[in-house]
Write a protein that holds these residues in place. Structure first.
Motif, PDB file in Angstrom:
ATOM      1  N   GLU A 363     131.063 160.395  41.552  1.00  0.00           N
ATOM      2  CA  GLU A 363     130.314 161.561  42.041  1.00  0.00           C
ATOM      3  C   GLU A 363     129.715 162.281  40.861  1.00  0.00           C
ATOM      4  N   GLY A 364     128.549 162.903  41.078  1.00  0.00           N
ATOM      5  CA  GLY A 364     127.910 163.637  39.989  1.00  0.00           C
ATOM      6  C   GLY A 364     126.424 163.724  40.211  1.00  0.00           C
ATOM      7  N   ASN A 392     128.915 163.991  35.144  1.00  0.00           N
ATOM      8  CA  ASN A 392     129.931 164.879  35.722  1.00  0.00           C
ATOM      9  C   ASN A 392     130.942 165.185  34.612  1.00  0.00           C
ATOM     10  N   THR A 396     136.327 162.529  35.603  1.00  0.00           N
ATOM     11  CA  THR A 396     135.947 162.239  36.996  1.00  0.00           C
ATOM     12  C   THR A 396     136.267 160.767  37.299  1.00  0.00           C
ATOM     13  N   HIS A 465     128.896 161.043  31.019  1.00  0.00           N
ATOM     14  CA  HIS A 465     128.261 160.438  32.200  1.00  0.00           C
ATOM     15  C   HIS A 465     128.753 159.007  32.349  1.00  0.00           C
TER      16      HIS A 465
END
Ligand SMILES: [Zn+2]
Length: 501
Positions: A363-364, A392, A396, A465
């Motif tokens: 997710e991000g 994110n 994560t 990322h």
């Protein structure tokens, strides 16, 4: 029946001795004749090319194999106008000889040719052949004298012509040829000359298709039907499937442009997934397939896809000084890292491990899409973005978007930081870079949705990322296309334009 057994044994013996493959692995290579679906290789191909090619020998009508002929049992290959026999016990150029197809066919016709009268239908200069009591005259003599096997003599010598055509067995007389024409004809040990005075030079003397008449005309070669899914217009960096419908095929191989496709059998057809390279020039791109048939022949087919410009933007990236230093100081390690990753992409695991659509691996925020052309620190556009970047917070979770085997897992890669590569089968791989922590190990099987690591800012990055890339064989493709739809597509789409060869 006993013949067949007898023929098999020496072939086995030759295989054990390692002699048989010699002619196949010769440097001259191999050529597929798409008209008949047979390959010619090694000494035979060299001989075919050197001694007259298509006009003299015609197309291959069978494989190179051991066979019993009127003269004995040889490794041989049949052509439309000749039978090429291999004699490995002799030295080149005498290790390849032509079978006496003229004599064989006359014998099969039970024609009492030796007592036939020469009708002497051709005028001009004549040459007598006391061995058979025949003479060859005019245009037939010109043709006989001007063609020959290349035995290394200057020009075309008598013995070279003799090696190609042999002695005249009959005189001239009018005969109906296989096309139904009445023509002046003369038979030789290895050829049948036909006179066509109305043809332009050099086609007034043509050679009969003795090889085809002896072995029988081959059955028509089935053309494999090719379907391109989901459509025949594909964006740069996008995925396509090539389906080959051929119930007779025992194996299918193919190329998308200059990249090999890996085919898998699925019900009555063969399927491959391919990717159009992200930098592929827009315009037509050829798909070529070869289907191996049970009888040994190879059927070929072609289709064309249209590559569409995806309009990828140019991204100007400024690498911070510490990343630039890291590149400069670790050239060798970087090279080794890239080589290790590059070696993984072309590996094709035959089993398909995924099923249905892929899911997002994390997710991000999507901060960089696939395909952007990249200029680093004001330099030229030298590469493009072969994946997508999702940003994110460090830590994560990153999950497997589809089931697969872990084929690379490790931390401390110079460019990629913590990295994982999953092999999903059929030549499909996905890569995950810059992870803070890697939670799987090489050799492990992971299910869709299983956590494989934690997001980080490791390697050559400007911030935390996940760089996610998907590879189809050696080429990357936009991974979002694997989330938006199922591969291979379950719905039939438009058919590729199958063209005759
Ligand atoms: Zn990236």
């Amino acid at each position: 029946m006993s013949n067949k057994k007898w023929v098999m044994l020496p072939m086995l013996a030759l295989l054990v001795l390692g002699l048989w493959p010699q002619s196949r692995s010769n440097a001259a290579g191999e050529q597929l004749f798409v008209e008949t679906g047979w390959r010619v290789g090694g000494h035979v191909l060299e001989f075919w090319q050197r001694s007259g090619g298509l006009a003299v020998f015609g197309l291959p009508l069978g494989p190179e194999q051991r066979e019993r002929t009127g003269d004995g049992t040889y490794a041989l290959q049949r052509f439309e106008r000749a039978r090429v026999e291999l004699h490995p016990e002799k030295r080149a150029p005498y290790n390849v000889e032509l079978g006496r197809v003229g004599a064989d066919l006359l014998a099969r016709q039970q024609r009492n040719w030796s007592s036939e009268i020469d009708e002497q239908l051709l005028t001009g200069q004549c040459r007598s052949f006391p061995e058979t009591g025949r003479q060859v005259c005019g245009p037939f003599l010109d043709y006989w004298l001007s063609h020959g096997l290349d035995l290394g003599d200057e020009g075309v010598s008598y013995r070279e012509s003799l090696a190609l055509f042999g002695l005249p067995l009959t005189g001239t007389r009018m005969e109906t040829n296989s096309s139904g024409d009445r023509v002046i004809t003369q038979w030789f040990e290895r050829a049948r000359f036909e006179y066509h005075p109305k043809n332009p030079q050099p086609y007034t003397v043509l050679l009969g298709r003795l090889g085809a008449e002896l072995s029988g005309e081959p059955p028509p070669l089935p053309q494999p039907a090719i379907a391109i899914l989901p459509q025949t217009s594909i964006l740069q960096g996008h995925t396509l499937t090539v389906e080959v419908k051929s119930s007779e095929a025992t194996g299918v191989s193919g190329m998308l442009g200059s990249t090999a496709l890996a085919f898998t059998r699925r019900d009555g057809s063969w399927l491959a997934i391919g990717a159009v390279h992200g930098l592929q020039q827009p315009g037509p791109l050829q798909v070529r397939v070869e289907a191996a048939l049970a009888d040994g022949r190879t059927a070929t087919g072609r289709a064309t896809i249209q590559v569409i410009d995806a309009g990828y933007p140019v991204e100007y990236i400024n690498l911070p000084p510490d990343v630039r230093d890291s590149i400069a100081n670790n050239r060798e390690a970087l090279e080794a890292e890239n080589a290790r990753v590059r070696a993984i992409w072309p590996v094709v695991t035959p089993q398909r491990l995924w099923n249905g659509r892929f899911i997002m691996p994390t997710e991000g925020v999507l901060v960089s899409s696939y395909g952007g052309r990249r200029s680093y620190n004001g330099g030229p556009v030298s590469s493009f973005h072969e994946g997508i970047d999702i940003a994110n917070a460090v830590g994560t979770p990153i999950i497997a978007p589809a089931a697969g085997n872990v084929v690379l897992a490790g931390t401390g890669f110079i460019a990629r930081g913590g990295a994982v590569i999953l092999d999903h089968g059929w030549g499909i791989h996905t890569g995950y870079w810059h992870m803070e922590e890697v939670l799987v190990s090489e050799g492990q099987f992971v299910e869709q949705g299983q956590v494989i690591g934690l997001m980080g800012a490791r390697g050559m990055v400007t911030g935390p990322h996940l760089h996610w890339e998907l590879r189809i064989g050696p080429h990357s493709a936009d991974p979002l296309e694997w989330i938006n739809r199922e591969w291979p597509p379950s719905q039939p789409g438009s058919r590729g334009k199958a063209m005759p060869r």
